[in-house]
Scaffold this motif. Structure first.
Motif, PDB file in Angstrom:
ATOM      1  N   ILE A  38      39.208  27.925 -18.743  1.00  0.00           N
ATOM      2  CA  ILE A  38      39.851  26.390 -18.706  1.00  0.00           C
ATOM      3  C   ILE A  38      38.623  25.541 -17.906  1.00  0.00           C
ATOM      4  O   ILE A  38      38.280  26.038 -16.805  1.00  0.00           O
ATOM      5  N   THR A  39      38.339  24.479 -18.447  1.00  0.00           N
ATOM      6  CA  THR A  39      37.271  23.749 -17.705  1.00  0.00           C
ATOM      7  C   THR A  39      37.887  22.519 -17.420  1.00  0.00           C
ATOM      8  O   THR A  39      38.561  21.744 -18.116  1.00  0.00           O
ATOM      9  N   LEU A  40      37.650  22.297 -15.852  1.00  0.00           N
ATOM     10  CA  LEU A  40      38.408  21.046 -15.499  1.00  0.00           C
ATOM     11  C   LEU A  40      37.242  19.908 -15.116  1.00  0.00           C
ATOM     12  O   LEU A  40      36.071  20.587 -14.707  1.00  0.00           O
ATOM     13  N   SER A  41      37.761  18.837 -15.212  1.00  0.00           N
ATOM     14  CA  SER A  41      36.707  17.615 -14.987  1.00  0.00           C
ATOM     15  C   SER A  41      37.152  16.645 -14.508  1.00  0.00           C
ATOM     16  O   SER A  41      38.436  16.160 -14.631  1.00  0.00           O
ATOM     17  N   ALA A  42      36.605  15.635 -13.720  1.00  0.00           N
ATOM     18  CA  ALA A  42      36.867  14.524 -13.133  1.00  0.00           C
ATOM     19  C   ALA A  42      36.031  13.184 -13.660  1.00  0.00           C
ATOM     20  O   ALA A  42      35.058  13.164 -13.833  1.00  0.00           O
ATOM     21  N   ILE A  43      36.795  12.015 -13.620  1.00  0.00           N
ATOM     22  CA  ILE A  43      36.227  10.784 -14.058  1.00  0.00           C
ATOM     23  C   ILE A  43      35.688  10.161 -12.582  1.00  0.00           C
ATOM     24  O   ILE A  43      36.182  10.066 -11.784  1.00  0.00           O
ATOM     25  N   LEU A  44      34.420   9.907 -12.608  1.00  0.00           N
ATOM     26  CA  LEU A  44      33.494   9.351 -11.734  1.00  0.00           C
ATOM     27  C   LEU A  44      33.028   7.851 -11.811  1.00  0.00           C
ATOM     28  O   LEU A  44      32.676   7.713 -13.036  1.00  0.00           O
ATOM     29  N   MET A  45      33.347   7.045 -11.215  1.00  0.00           N
ATOM     30  CA  MET A  45      32.835   5.660 -11.158  1.00  0.00           C
ATOM     31  C   MET A  45      31.717   5.534 -10.322  1.00  0.00           C
ATOM     32  O   MET A  45      31.376   5.813  -9.037  1.00  0.00           O
ATOM     33  N   ARG A  46      30.701   4.985 -11.079  1.00  0.00           N
ATOM     34  CA  ARG A  46      29.160   4.805 -10.475  1.00  0.00           C
ATOM     35  C   ARG A  46      28.745   3.374 -10.623  1.00  0.00           C
ATOM     36  O   ARG A  46      29.086   2.873 -11.615  1.00  0.00           O
ATOM     37  N   ARG A  47      27.753   3.073  -9.606  1.00  0.00           N
ATOM     38  CA  ARG A  47      27.440   1.658  -9.877  1.00  0.00           C
ATOM     39  C   ARG A  47      26.070   1.854 -10.825  1.00  0.00           C
ATOM     40  O   ARG A  47      25.243   2.689 -10.694  1.00  0.00           O
TER      41      ARG A  47
END
Length: 96
Positions: A38-47
């Motif tokens: 299982i691959t887990l990922s996160a959404i990142l906000m960048r400028r």
């Protein structure tokens, strides 16, 4: 939450340096030779350029475990969902 059915298991050593894994998605999964992936990922906000906001998805962890581990993870997730979900409107019982 402790599962009384598993009281015969040895105690878990508490490693305060163990990572805390945050994720937004478990977008890919599979199995190979009896091992679940299982691959887990996160959404990142960048400028971005010119003050814009850009969102990216980044892998935070790769889970690998056998069938027993998958079932234990499933039971833990189902228990956490049961505790975390609010009771339906008008239902009797103590709120979570």
């Amino acid at each position: 939450m402790v599962d009384p059915a598993n009281e015969s298991l040895p105690p878990v050593a508490d490693d305060r340096d163990a990572p805390i894994i945050f994720f937004d998605q478990a977008g890919t999964f599979g199995a190979y030779n009896g091992i679940g992936h299982i691959t887990l990922s996160a959404i990142l906000m960048r400028r971005g350029q010119n003050g814009t906001v850009k969102s990216d998805e980044q892998v935070t962890a790769y889970l690998r475990t056998n069938l027993h581990g998958l079932r234990a993870l499933q039971a833990a997730i189902e228990g956490a969902l049961l505790i975390a979900e609010p009771l339906p409107q008008g239902s009797e019982g103590k709120a979570n």
